[in-house]
Motif scaffolding. Structure first.
Motif, PDB file in Angstrom:
ATOM      1  N   ASP A  14      16.923 -14.909  12.468  1.00 50.49           N
ATOM      2  CA  ASP A  14      16.951 -13.999  11.311  1.00 50.49           C
ATOM      3  C   ASP A  14      15.888 -14.388  10.293  1.00 50.49           C
ATOM      4  O   ASP A  14      15.191 -13.534   9.744  1.00 50.49           O
ATOM      5  CB  ASP A  14      18.330 -14.024  10.639  1.00 50.49           C
ATOM      6  N   ARG A  17      12.460 -13.445  11.525  1.00 49.79           N
ATOM      7  CA  ARG A  17      12.227 -11.993  11.423  1.00 49.79           C
ATOM      8  C   ARG A  17      11.914 -11.601   9.977  1.00 49.79           C
ATOM      9  O   ARG A  17      11.040 -10.794   9.721  1.00 49.79           O
ATOM     10  CB  ARG A  17      13.454 -11.225  11.938  1.00 49.79           C
ATOM     11  N   ARG A  18      12.664 -12.182   9.044  1.00 50.93           N
ATOM     12  CA  ARG A  18      12.431 -11.866   7.632  1.00 50.93           C
ATOM     13  C   ARG A  18      11.050 -12.343   7.181  1.00 50.93           C
ATOM     14  O   ARG A  18      10.298 -11.607   6.551  1.00 50.93           O
ATOM     15  CB  ARG A  18      13.493 -12.538   6.768  1.00 50.93           C
ATOM     16  N   GLU A  20       8.513 -12.955   8.963  1.00 51.53           N
ATOM     17  CA  GLU A  20       7.515 -12.136   9.648  1.00 51.53           C
ATOM     18  C   GLU A  20       7.317 -10.826   8.877  1.00 51.53           C
ATOM     19  O   GLU A  20       6.186 -10.384   8.652  1.00 51.53           O
ATOM     20  CB  GLU A  20       8.021 -11.835  11.060  1.00 51.53           C
ATOM     21  N   GLY A  21       8.440 -10.233   8.462  1.00 54.27           N
ATOM     22  CA  GLY A  21       8.385  -8.980   7.698  1.00 54.27           C
ATOM     23  C   GLY A  21       7.666  -9.161   6.379  1.00 54.27           C
ATOM     24  O   GLY A  21       6.813  -8.350   6.005  1.00 54.27           O
ATOM     25  N   PHE A  22       7.998 -10.238   5.662  1.00 52.49           N
ATOM     26  CA  PHE A  22       7.345 -10.507   4.371  1.00 52.49           C
ATOM     27  C   PHE A  22       5.843 -10.716   4.575  1.00 52.49           C
ATOM     28  O   PHE A  22       5.021 -10.238   3.796  1.00 52.49           O
ATOM     29  CB  PHE A  22       7.944 -11.743   3.693  1.00 52.49           C
ATOM     30  N   GLU A  24       3.912  -9.558   7.026  1.00 46.55           N
ATOM     31  CA  GLU A  24       3.251  -8.278   7.359  1.00 46.55           C
ATOM     32  C   GLU A  24       3.117  -7.401   6.110  1.00 46.55           C
ATOM     33  O   GLU A  24       2.091  -6.749   5.913  1.00 46.55           O
ATOM     34  CB  GLU A  24       4.047  -7.542   8.441  1.00 46.55           C
ATOM     35  N   LEU A  25       4.163  -7.426   5.279  1.00 46.60           N
ATOM     36  CA  LEU A  25       4.109  -6.621   4.053  1.00 46.60           C
ATOM     37  C   LEU A  25       3.040  -7.154   3.101  1.00 46.60           C
ATOM     38  O   LEU A  25       2.320  -6.371   2.468  1.00 46.60           O
ATOM     39  CB  LEU A  25       5.490  -6.632   3.374  1.00 46.60           C
ATOM     40  N   ASP A  28      -0.234  -5.956   4.364  1.00 52.14           N
ATOM     41  CA  ASP A  28      -0.394  -4.518   4.034  1.00 52.14           C
ATOM     42  C   ASP A  28      -0.729  -4.334   2.560  1.00 52.14           C
ATOM     43  O   ASP A  28      -1.590  -3.523   2.207  1.00 52.14           O
ATOM     44  CB  ASP A  28       0.907  -3.754   4.342  1.00 52.14           C
ATOM     45  N   ARG A  39     -12.617   1.033  -3.944  1.00 53.45           N
ATOM     46  CA  ARG A  39     -12.874   2.415  -4.364  1.00 53.45           C
ATOM     47  C   ARG A  39     -13.357   2.451  -5.827  1.00 53.45           C
ATOM     48  O   ARG A  39     -14.340   3.108  -6.150  1.00 53.45           O
ATOM     49  CB  ARG A  39     -11.598   3.237  -4.195  1.00 53.45           C
ATOM     50  N   VAL A  40     -12.634   1.693  -6.696  1.00 53.36           N
ATOM     51  CA  VAL A  40     -12.993   1.666  -8.121  1.00 53.36           C
ATOM     52  C   VAL A  40     -14.355   0.994  -8.295  1.00 53.36           C
ATOM     53  O   VAL A  40     -15.224   1.485  -9.043  1.00 53.36           O
ATOM     54  CB  VAL A  40     -11.908   0.927  -8.938  1.00 53.36           C
ATOM     55  N   SER A  43     -17.151   3.251  -7.305  1.00 53.33           N
ATOM     56  CA  SER A  43     -17.357   4.351  -8.245  1.00 53.33           C
ATOM     57  C   SER A  43     -18.089   3.870  -9.510  1.00 53.33           C
ATOM     58  O   SER A  43     -18.936   4.581 -10.045  1.00 53.33           O
ATOM     59  CB  SER A  43     -16.005   5.001  -8.537  1.00 53.33           C
ATOM     60  N   TYR A  44     -17.767   2.637  -9.995  1.00 53.85           N
ATOM     61  CA  TYR A  44     -18.473   2.091 -11.164  1.00 53.85           C
ATOM     62  C   TYR A  44     -19.906   1.664 -10.807  1.00 53.85           C
ATOM     63  O   TYR A  44     -20.836   1.889 -11.570  1.00 53.85           O
ATOM     64  CB  TYR A  44     -17.707   0.891 -11.744  1.00 53.85           C
TER      65      TYR A  44
ATOM     66  N   LEU B  17      12.993  -3.925  -1.838  1.00 48.75           N
ATOM     67  CA  LEU B  17      11.789  -3.553  -1.079  1.00 48.75           C
ATOM     68  C   LEU B  17      12.034  -2.280  -0.269  1.00 48.75           C
ATOM     69  O   LEU B  17      11.182  -1.394  -0.208  1.00 48.75           O
ATOM     70  CB  LEU B  17      11.383  -4.689  -0.134  1.00 48.75           C
ATOM     71  N   HIS B  24       7.445   3.009   4.113  1.00 47.15           N
ATOM     72  CA  HIS B  24       6.293   2.277   4.653  1.00 47.15           C
ATOM     73  C   HIS B  24       6.783   1.224   5.668  1.00 47.15           C
ATOM     74  O   HIS B  24       6.215   1.102   6.759  1.00 47.15           O
ATOM     75  CB  HIS B  24       5.517   1.607   3.516  1.00 47.15           C
ATOM     76  N   LEU B  25       7.844   0.483   5.279  1.00 47.18           N
ATOM     77  CA  LEU B  25       8.379  -0.552   6.181  1.00 47.18           C
ATOM     78  C   LEU B  25       8.817   0.075   7.505  1.00 47.18           C
ATOM     79  O   LEU B  25       8.559  -0.472   8.581  1.00 47.18           O
ATOM     80  CB  LEU B  25       9.585  -1.253   5.538  1.00 47.18           C
ATOM     81  N   ARG B  28       5.800   1.171   9.599  1.00 47.44           N
ATOM     82  CA  ARG B  28       5.067   0.021  10.158  1.00 47.44           C
ATOM     83  C   ARG B  28       5.942  -0.820  11.088  1.00 47.44           C
ATOM     84  O   ARG B  28       5.522  -1.881  11.537  1.00 47.44           O
ATOM     85  CB  ARG B  28       4.554  -0.867   9.014  1.00 47.44           C
ATOM     86  N   ASN B  30       8.267  -2.700  10.326  1.00 50.03           N
ATOM     87  CA  ASN B  30       8.421  -4.021   9.715  1.00 50.03           C
ATOM     88  C   ASN B  30       9.877  -4.468   9.880  1.00 50.03           C
ATOM     89  O   ASN B  30      10.797  -3.664   9.720  1.00 50.03           O
ATOM     90  CB  ASN B  30       8.052  -3.918   8.231  1.00 50.03           C
ATOM     91  N   SER B  31      10.073  -5.746  10.194  1.00 54.37           N
ATOM     92  CA  SER B  31      11.438  -6.231  10.449  1.00 54.37           C
ATOM     93  C   SER B  31      12.297  -6.248   9.178  1.00 54.37           C
ATOM     94  O   SER B  31      13.507  -6.467   9.261  1.00 54.37           O
ATOM     95  CB  SER B  31      11.400  -7.612  11.087  1.00 54.37           C
ATOM     96  N   LEU B  32      11.698  -6.023   8.006  1.00 60.28           N
ATOM     97  CA  LEU B  32      12.503  -5.952   6.778  1.00 60.28           C
ATOM     98  C   LEU B  32      13.162  -4.579   6.616  1.00 60.28           C
ATOM     99  O   LEU B  32      14.064  -4.423   5.788  1.00 60.28           O
ATOM    100  CB  LEU B  32      11.622  -6.221   5.547  1.00 60.28           C
ATOM    101  N   PRO B 198     -11.769   6.753 -12.260  1.00 56.14           N
ATOM    102  CA  PRO B 198     -11.294   5.825 -11.216  1.00 56.14           C
ATOM    103  C   PRO B 198     -10.101   4.969 -11.639  1.00 56.14           C
ATOM    104  O   PRO B 198      -9.220   4.698 -10.817  1.00 56.14           O
ATOM    105  CB  PRO B 198     -12.518   4.951 -10.920  1.00 56.14           C
ATOM    106  N   VAL B 199     -10.078   4.536 -12.931  1.00 59.29           N
ATOM    107  CA  VAL B 199      -8.979   3.645 -13.351  1.00 59.29           C
ATOM    108  C   VAL B 199      -7.667   4.409 -13.477  1.00 59.29           C
ATOM    109  O   VAL B 199      -6.623   3.963 -12.984  1.00 59.29           O
ATOM    110  CB  VAL B 199      -9.331   2.930 -14.677  1.00 59.29           C
TER     111      VAL B 199
END
Lengths: 101, 295
Positions: A14, A17-18, A20-22, A24-25, A28, A39-40, A43-44, B17, B24-25, B28, B30-32, B198-199
């Motif tokens: 468990d 798995r947790r 691993e999830g944290f 991956e998040l 992301d 992106r910002v 643009s500047y 979360l 999103h989880l 993806r 995600n195991s959470l 942009p901001v």
């Protein structure tokens, strides 16, 4: 040294798995923040080039400098994304190894 | 911090979360990401007959299904500061013989999607339940009330059998007419994009990270095809003791405002001084639920 659990394992399934999830998040989230920052930033960074490109005698070299700048900045952000992604893979691999032991 | 306390905080973190980025989880894998399931002693219940028989050795023909709200889990039903494991479910079991079932689900997914999952889970429950089921009471707190109503709509469309057994639905602080905070987030995000800067655009992106479940809260769920033969009750809280107080008129129970002009309806009750979260574990609210659930 990570103390082993009573079961003899370093981490329970468990927990792995947790974690691993944290992980991956976190990867992301890092990617999303890097994309938004890029992106910002782009643009500047474009603003002075837009002005300089209006001056006809230097418009050509300015265009070249801008393209170089775009490539350089893009490479930095791509490197951050790659490092974050690879770090995630390594952490997940280590977690699985700890679970296996 | 003890292991139990850290486990509790970790679980709360995972619930939050799921509430904020649960879609999103899920996308993806995600195991959470939380899978919808009824929980027995903190463990997901498998809905095959053997496991159901083991989980409910004293299964009764009256079921009470409790559906929690955004970024919570089944522990939201536990009364605070008293005997552990006392909840509306356990009290209804002791006093009226209901078998309580506590749902846990990913609150970041679209309400309609969770409603469809709940309808499927209820059908599976009925198929594997030890003994007959004569009556089902659905109790939903906050977003749970909308999920529960959405499940009824899905079941009506699919002709599912469990819907015929629903005798009462009770929503507690459910944003049936939409939640102001969710609308505020939607408007803020739209306004931040207007200047094409942009901001401000980035700030709009940050607000838009919120899950589909949260976005759905701005719409509410007022007109589904609820089972006609069942009674439908609504309970609302209020920040202040007085319903006419400015704080109550502006913020309702802190997150959800009750409907205006429904004071006369016998199926709608307001509890002044009871906040949004407290609606899930209040002695006063329980007394009202008990009165409505008495045969």
């Amino acid at each position: 040294m990570v103390p082993p659990l009573k079961s003899g394992r370093f981490l329970s399934r468990d927990s792995v798995r947790r974690l691993e999830g944290f992980t991956e998040l976190a990867v992301d989230a890092t990617e999303a923040v890097v994309n938004a920052t890029e992106r910002v930033h782009r643009s500047y960074a474009r603003k002075p080039f837009v002005i300089l490109e209006r001056i006809e005698p230097i418009a050509g070299p300015v265009k070249v400098v801008e393209e170089l700048q775009v490539v350089a900045v893009g490479s930095i952000f791509a490197a951050i994304r790659t490092i974050a992604g690879m770090s995630g893979i390594v952490v997940v691999h280590v977690l699985h190894e700890l679970e296996r032991r | 911090m003890t292991r139990a306390a850290s486990e509790r905080w970790l679980r709360r973190g995972v619930n939050v979360l799921n509430g904020f980025v649960g879609d999103h989880l899920h996308a993806r894998q995600n195991s959470l990401a939380i899978e919808m399931a009824f929980q027995v002693q903190g463990r997901p219940l498998r809905l095959d007959p053997a496991d159901l028989r083991a989980a409910f050795p004293r299964a009764t023909p009256r079921l009470c299904v409790l559906v929690h709200g955004l970024a919570c889990d089944e522990t939201v039903w536990q009364f605070k500061g008293g005997v552990p494991d006392v909840s509306y479910g356990s009290l209804l079991e002791d006093e009226l013989g209901y078998t309580p079932l506590f749902l846990r689900y990913n609150t970041g997914l679209a309400i309609e999607r969770n409603g469809a999952s709940l309808a499927r889970v209820m059908e599976e429950l009925l198929a594997g339940y030890p003994g007959t089921v004569d009556e089902i009471v659905l109790i939903g707190h906050s977003m749970g009330g909308l999920v529960m109503r959405s499940a009824c709509q899905t079941a009506a469309g699919a002709g599912q059998k469990w819907l015929d057994r629903v005798r009462r639905t009770i929503t507690l602080g459910a944003p049936l007419d939409g939640a102001d905070l969710a609308r505020f987030a939607h408007v803020s995000s739209a306004l931040l994009r207007v200047p094409a800067h942009p901001v401000t655009g980035l700030l709009g992106d940050v607000i838009d990270v919120r899950s589909r479940g949260i976005k759905d809260l701005q719409l509410g769920w007022r007109d589904p095809s609820l089972p006609a033969e069942a009674r439908h009750y609504e309970i609302f809280g209020a920040l202040n003791r007085s319903r006419s107080h400015l704080a109550t008129r502006l913020f309702g129970d802190g997150l959800v405002r009750g409907p205006r002009g429904s004071s006369g309806s016998e199926n709608v009750r307001h509890f002044p001084g009871v906040g949004h979260l407290e609606l899930a574990s209040s002695r006063d609210v329980y007394r009202q639920i008990l009165e409505w659930c008495r045969p």
